[in-house]
Design an enzyme around this catalytic site. Structure first.
Site, short mmCIF file in Angstrom:
data_model
loop_
_atom_site.label_atom_id
_atom_site.label_comp_id
_atom_site.label_asym_id
_atom_site.label_seq_id
_atom_site.Cartn_x
_atom_site.Cartn_y
_atom_site.Cartn_z
CE1 TYR A 145 31.41 52.76 32.23
CE2 TYR A 145 31.35 55.11 31.81
CZ TYR A 145 31.38 54.06 32.69
OH TYR A 145 31.34 54.31 34.05
CE LYS B 134 42.48 44.45 40.44
NZ LYS B 134 43.27 44.64 41.68
CG ASP C 140 43.48 47.39 43.70
OD1 ASP C 140 44.33 47.81 42.89
OD2 ASP C 140 43.40 46.18 44.00
CG ASP D 58 32.36 57.65 35.30
OD1 ASP D 58 32.22 58.76 35.85
OD2 ASP D 58 31.38 56.97 34.92
CG ASP E 83 32.05 60.71 40.07
OD1 ASP E 83 32.36 61.61 39.25
OD2 ASP E 83 30.97 60.10 40.02
#
Length: 356
Positions: free
Chosen positions: A138, A191, A224, A248, A252
């Site tokens: 971001y 990752k 993952d 983020d 959630d």
């Protein structure tokens, strides 16, 4: 009264105004019972309605105005009259990046009386997602070019930024937080098998910082696999630290597992306190239920508890968190978590529980 805190209030869009008003009512009731502190609320009308009138999401001098506050209480941003990237970068990210609020914490709490989709006993489940909040995916670096080639030929480049400074400060923040918890463990999420530059740097910094905390258990997990872990083995989690994008998304997921995004609190912190920090519920503006009085105020109220702790009132924060749990256990809850209560009913119940 010993202390008075200047709180900048940005209700923003949609249900933001409803849940922030609820949080203010609860904070005022708590302060009145204490008698040792109070709040000076400074409201700002920024958001999508402001954009419709002025063409910008916030005042040009907005950051200067916010600088004088002890904290910022933020509701939500986003409405159909403004593209999502414009509303987000014009308000929320404008604040978090310019105020270097680099540490975002999002507790995942399973409240009594709230059903979880997990097929397991949720008692004792309690972890915190620590999100790098200033760079990563971001960072806002990149651009769109070559539109002159005609339709279908434009090129967009979005660059993720990882710096040693940014990685180290958020990872060290996570380790320091882990030392305060019953289970001192930090799970790092990347990752790096596929993103071989920025996230390999993250992994290297994580290992280096971990050496300074021999009493903290550590692990590095691909995103993952961690997504699956959130669902299949949540009891293994304590502090989860990840990049801006991954944290983020994972936070959630954690909130959904706890029952609803409406329950989730967050804090955007500038730990050095060079700038005010900002506290907000995780959910969005929810246009489909805005104005109906049925939004869940718990995320905003729990964010207020995080704000109290940041302001040096951990005891008051604890009282507020206990009141939230008591109300959830009593069965007074909004529709998103299987109840029938409205926003004000839940708010009134939390206020009543503060006196018990």
């Amino acid at each position: 009264m010993e202390s008075s805190f200047r709180i900048a209030v940005i209700p923003g869009d949609g249900i933001g105004a409803e849940v922030i008003a609820a949080g203010q009512q609860v904070l005022e009731a708590l302060a009145k019972r204490s008698g040792s502190y109070g709040f000076e609320w400074i409201p700002y009308p920024w958001g999508s309605a402001y954009y419709a009138e002025h063409g910008v999401m916030m005042d040009a001098k907005g950051l200067e105005l916010l600088q004088n506050s002890d904290a910022i209480y933020f509701g939500a941003v986003g409405w159909e009259n403004v593209p999502d990237h414009t509303s987000l970068w014009g308000l929320r990210l404008n604040i978090t990046q310019n105020f270097d609020q680099w540490a975002n914490i999002r507790p995942v709490k399973f409240l009594p009386g709230i059903d979880s989709p997990l097929r397991t006993d949720t008692s004792g489940l309690d972890w915190i997602v620590v999100r790098e909040n200033s760079e990563g995916e971001y960072a806002g670096l990149g651009g769109r070019n070559l539109s002159g080639r005609g339709p279908g030929n434009e090129v967009a480049v979005q660059t993720a930024l990882f710096t040693e400074t940014g990685c180290e400060r958020i990872i060290r923040f996570a380790f320091d937080l882990a030392l305060t918890r019953a289970v001192p463990k930090v799970s790092s999420v990347t990752k790096s098998n596929a993103q071989q530059y920025g996230m390999v740097l993250w992994d290297e910094v994580f290992r280096r910082v971990a050496a300074d905390y021999p009493g903290v258990e550590t692990e590095s997990v691909l995103v993952d696999a961690m997504s699956a872990r959130f669902v299949l083995a949540p009891q293994s989690l304590s502090v989860v630290v990840a990049s801006n994008l991954f944290a983020d998304i994972l936070s959630d997921l954690g909130s959904a597992l706890a029952g609803s995004l409406g329950l989730a609190a967050s804090a955007n912190l500038n730990p050095e306190q060079r700038f005010p920090s900002m506290f907000e519920p995780v959910h969005g503006s929810a246009p489909d239920i805005a104005g109906r009085g049925i939004s869940n105020p718990v995320g905003a109220i729990a964010s207020a508890a995080l704000m109290l702790d940041h302001l040096g009132l951990p005891g008051e924060a604890g009282k507020l968190e206990a009141a939230i749990e008591a109300v959830a256990a009593s069965g007074i809850k909004t529709r998103d978590v299987g109840g029938t209560a409205g926003t004000q009913e839940v708010t009134d119940a939390v206020i009543a529980a503060l006196g018990q």
